[in-house]
Design an enzyme around this catalytic site. Structure first.
Site, mmCIF file in Angstrom:
data_model
loop_
_atom_site.group_PDB
_atom_site.id
_atom_site.type_symbol
_atom_site.label_atom_id
_atom_site.label_comp_id
_atom_site.label_asym_id
_atom_site.label_seq_id
_atom_site.Cartn_x
_atom_site.Cartn_y
_atom_site.Cartn_z
ATOM 1 N N GLY A 1 1.901 -29.882 26.667
ATOM 2 C CA GLY A 1 0.767 -30.821 26.675
ATOM 3 C C GLY A 1 0.689 -31.709 27.905
ATOM 4 O O GLY A 1 0.976 -31.287 29.028
ATOM 5 N N ASN B 1 5.960 -40.886 27.560
ATOM 6 C CA ASN B 1 4.760 -40.128 27.165
ATOM 7 C C ASN B 1 4.795 -39.648 25.713
ATOM 8 O O ASN B 1 3.751 -39.466 25.085
ATOM 9 C CB ASN B 1 4.623 -38.924 28.119
ATOM 10 C CG ASN B 1 3.609 -37.924 27.638
ATOM 11 O OD1 ASN B 1 2.398 -38.120 27.772
ATOM 12 N ND2 ASN B 1 4.079 -36.834 27.027
ATOM 13 N N ILE C 1 -10.003 -37.406 24.801
ATOM 14 C CA ILE C 1 -9.862 -36.235 23.921
ATOM 15 C C ILE C 1 -9.374 -35.075 24.787
ATOM 16 O O ILE C 1 -10.148 -34.485 25.546
ATOM 17 C CB ILE C 1 -11.209 -35.924 23.235
ATOM 18 C CG1 ILE C 1 -11.623 -37.124 22.378
ATOM 19 C CG2 ILE C 1 -11.114 -34.644 22.405
ATOM 20 C CD1 ILE C 1 -13.026 -37.022 21.778
ATOM 21 N N VAL C 2 -8.065 -34.825 24.684
ATOM 22 C CA VAL C 2 -7.433 -33.822 25.548
ATOM 23 C C VAL C 2 -7.084 -32.599 24.702
ATOM 24 O O VAL C 2 -6.484 -32.744 23.627
ATOM 25 C CB VAL C 2 -6.152 -34.389 26.202
ATOM 26 C CG1 VAL C 2 -5.667 -33.455 27.306
ATOM 27 C CG2 VAL C 2 -6.373 -35.797 26.739
ATOM 28 N N ASP D 1 15.489 -37.756 20.876
ATOM 29 C CA ASP D 1 14.400 -38.337 20.083
ATOM 30 C C ASP D 1 14.191 -39.763 20.598
ATOM 31 O O ASP D 1 15.094 -40.595 20.492
ATOM 32 C CB ASP D 1 14.824 -38.328 18.605
ATOM 33 C CG ASP D 1 13.768 -38.933 17.696
ATOM 34 O OD1 ASP D 1 12.928 -39.715 18.179
ATOM 35 O OD2 ASP D 1 13.811 -38.631 16.491
ATOM 36 N N VAL D 2 13.016 -40.044 21.135
ATOM 37 C CA VAL D 2 12.794 -41.358 21.766
ATOM 38 C C VAL D 2 12.854 -42.518 20.777
ATOM 39 O O VAL D 2 12.996 -43.669 21.181
ATOM 40 C CB VAL D 2 11.457 -41.409 22.551
ATOM 41 C CG1 VAL D 2 11.471 -40.460 23.721
ATOM 42 C CG2 VAL D 2 10.255 -41.189 21.644
ATOM 43 N N TYR E 1 -2.182 -44.552 13.850
ATOM 44 C CA TYR E 1 -2.026 -44.052 15.225
ATOM 45 C C TYR E 1 -2.693 -45.046 16.190
ATOM 46 O O TYR E 1 -2.102 -45.439 17.198
ATOM 47 C CB TYR E 1 -2.668 -42.666 15.340
ATOM 48 C CG TYR E 1 -2.680 -42.095 16.741
ATOM 49 C CD1 TYR E 1 -1.512 -41.614 17.325
ATOM 50 C CD2 TYR E 1 -3.865 -42.027 17.482
ATOM 51 C CE1 TYR E 1 -1.523 -41.090 18.617
ATOM 52 C CE2 TYR E 1 -3.880 -41.499 18.763
ATOM 53 C CZ TYR E 1 -2.716 -41.035 19.331
ATOM 54 O OH TYR E 1 -2.723 -40.517 20.599
ATOM 55 N N LYS F 1 -1.042 -47.447 19.247
ATOM 56 C CA LYS F 1 -1.436 -47.421 20.655
ATOM 57 C C LYS F 1 -1.879 -48.803 21.154
ATOM 58 O O LYS F 1 -1.711 -49.132 22.317
ATOM 59 C CB LYS F 1 -2.525 -46.361 20.880
ATOM 60 C CG LYS F 1 -2.029 -44.927 20.631
ATOM 61 C CD LYS F 1 -0.861 -44.548 21.539
ATOM 62 C CE LYS F 1 -0.423 -43.100 21.398
ATOM 63 N NZ LYS F 1 0.708 -42.746 22.271
HETATM 64 P P1 NAD Z 1 1.565 -32.995 22.140
HETATM 65 O O1 NAD Z 1 1.820 -33.126 20.692
HETATM 66 O O2 NAD Z 1 0.966 -31.758 22.679
HETATM 67 O O3 NAD Z 1 2.906 -33.268 22.957
HETATM 68 C C1 NAD Z 1 3.739 -34.356 22.644
HETATM 69 C C2 NAD Z 1 5.168 -33.981 22.947
HETATM 70 O O4 NAD Z 1 6.002 -35.083 22.556
HETATM 71 C C3 NAD Z 1 5.621 -32.762 22.109
HETATM 72 O O5 NAD Z 1 6.246 -31.804 22.938
HETATM 73 C C4 NAD Z 1 6.573 -33.368 21.096
HETATM 74 O O6 NAD Z 1 7.612 -32.501 20.684
HETATM 75 C C5 NAD Z 1 7.112 -34.577 21.852
HETATM 76 N N1 NAD Z 1 7.660 -35.571 20.934
HETATM 77 C C6 NAD Z 1 7.151 -35.960 19.734
HETATM 78 N N2 NAD Z 1 7.968 -36.853 19.151
HETATM 79 C C7 NAD Z 1 9.010 -37.034 20.015
HETATM 80 C C8 NAD Z 1 10.169 -37.816 19.962
HETATM 81 N N3 NAD Z 1 10.437 -38.600 18.907
HETATM 82 N N4 NAD Z 1 11.040 -37.777 21.003
HETATM 83 C C9 NAD Z 1 10.789 -36.976 22.086
HETATM 84 N N5 NAD Z 1 9.691 -36.190 22.172
HETATM 85 C C10 NAD Z 1 8.815 -36.215 21.144
HETATM 86 O O7 NAD Z 1 0.685 -34.283 22.529
HETATM 87 P P2 NAD Z 1 -0.142 -34.613 23.871
HETATM 88 O O8 NAD Z 1 -1.552 -34.441 23.550
HETATM 89 O O9 NAD Z 1 0.460 -33.956 25.043
HETATM 90 O O10 NAD Z 1 0.125 -36.188 23.920
HETATM 91 C C11 NAD Z 1 1.020 -36.827 24.836
HETATM 92 C C12 NAD Z 1 0.841 -38.336 24.715
HETATM 93 O O11 NAD Z 1 -0.507 -38.685 25.031
HETATM 94 C C13 NAD Z 1 1.097 -38.874 23.310
HETATM 95 O O12 NAD Z 1 1.726 -40.124 23.370
HETATM 96 C C14 NAD Z 1 -0.303 -39.003 22.730
HETATM 97 O O13 NAD Z 1 -0.363 -39.958 21.698
HETATM 98 C C15 NAD Z 1 -1.081 -39.421 23.956
HETATM 99 N N6 NAD Z 1 -2.512 -39.138 23.870
HETATM 100 C C16 NAD Z 1 -2.967 -37.854 23.670
HETATM 101 C C17 NAD Z 1 -4.337 -37.641 23.574
HETATM 102 C C18 NAD Z 1 -4.934 -36.275 23.356
HETATM 103 O O14 NAD Z 1 -6.166 -36.188 23.262
HETATM 104 N N7 NAD Z 1 -4.188 -35.203 23.269
HETATM 105 C C19 NAD Z 1 -5.231 -38.706 23.663
HETATM 106 C C20 NAD Z 1 -4.724 -39.984 23.869
HETATM 107 C C21 NAD Z 1 -3.364 -40.180 23.960
#
Ligand code: NAD
Length: 264
Positions: free
Chosen positions: A18, A93, A191-192, A66-67, A159, A163
């Protein structure tokens, strides 16, 4: 601030896939050596990202943690310093999402959301800051917020609240870290199209009677001024700026990169 373009090291959490993966690859292209982090379940993806970075001629190593666990985050920072040298940049992230009506939320739902999205950011910011202060080098802390840190989405309430907390924590850290020449900023994607939005799309669809793919399509058409769903690389470009010396006079900000949904 003190980011030496010759020798830069970043940790990117949740970078097995991601947005995190796109950030790790972009920072490597920018000249960073990168510690690639994710949870054990994503071990093979983390290893793939590490190999990709090495094939780009940068140094990289995987660290599963795990963060939400402060000891694991501390060990990650220590390991990064020993493998890659002094730490300059932490990109906190990693995050999770969950679609659920407010009145159905359990205490455990709320707890886990905050453990990963808020405590996780705190653990990463504070462990990295302590290391950077010890080095006396200055550096950069970044956290993943979201547009819901400005205007919550219904059915994504906890959620959204997590944030908002990232945004608040980023502002507070920015003030306290300034004397140490550490800037602290967050990025707010819209929205990604990642696994996270696959989940949101599917779960919102179940609640609203929409087929798979329909919700994200509708949100894209109705909400995004630029008219297309974001890709992880859109976010990585903004993060690249926030990790570069070009953003040295920017701190405490949550930068929206959403194609025009929220106007700050
Ligand atoms: P994703 O779910 O594709 O990737 C998130 C990654 O974080 C995954 O590989 C997951 O295994 C890892 N992860 C989850 N919990 C963890 C933990 N406790 N310790 C270590 N790693 C952990 O999500 P994404 O879309 O790539 O999102 C990345 C960040 O961006 C997130 O914080 C998300 O909230 C934020 N975000 C995403 C979007 C979107 O539209 N996708 C929009 C706004 C914000």
């Amino acid at each position: 601030m003190a980011t030496n373009p010759q020798n830069r090291v970043a940790i990117v959490t949740g970078s097995g896939r991601g947005i995190g993966k796109a950030i790790a690859l972009r920072l490597a292209r920018d000249g960073y050596d990168v510690c690639v982090n994710d949870i054990l379940a994503n071990k093979s993806q983390v290893e793939k990202v590490t190999s990709l970075i090495k094939s780009m001629g940068r140094n990289s190593f995987p660290f599963l943690a795990d963060v939400s666990n402060p000891e694991e985050v501390e060990s990650m920072v220590e390991a990064s310093v020993s493998e890659l040298g002094p730490l300059n940049t932490m990109v906190a992230n990693a995050g999770i999402a969950q679609v659920k009506a407010l009145l159905d939320l359990t205490e455990q739902d709320l707890k886990r959301m905050f453990e990963v999205n808020v405590y996780g950011i705190f653990n990463c910011y504070s462990s990295a800051a302590k290391q950077i202060i010890k080095q006396g080098t200055g550096g950069k802390l970044l956290g993943a917020a979201s547009i819901v840190a400005f205007k919550p989405f219904p059915l994504l309430s906890h959620y959204s609240a997590s944030k908002w907390a990232v945004r608040g924590m980023t502002q507070a850290f920015a003030m306290e870290m300034a004397p140490h020449k550490i800037t602290v900023n967050a990025y707010a994607p819209g929205i990604v199209g990642t696994a996270m939005w696959d989940l949101i799309d599917e779960e919102l669809g179940k609640l609203k009677g929409a087929k798979k793919g329909e919700t994200i399509k509708k949100y894209t058409t109705d909400l995004i001024a630029l008219g297309r769903t974001s890709v992880p690389e859109d976010v990585a470009k903004t993060v690249s700026f926030l990790c570069s010396p070009d953003s040295d006079y920017v701190t405490g900000q949550t930068i929206v990169v959403d194609g025009g949904i929220i106007f700050t």
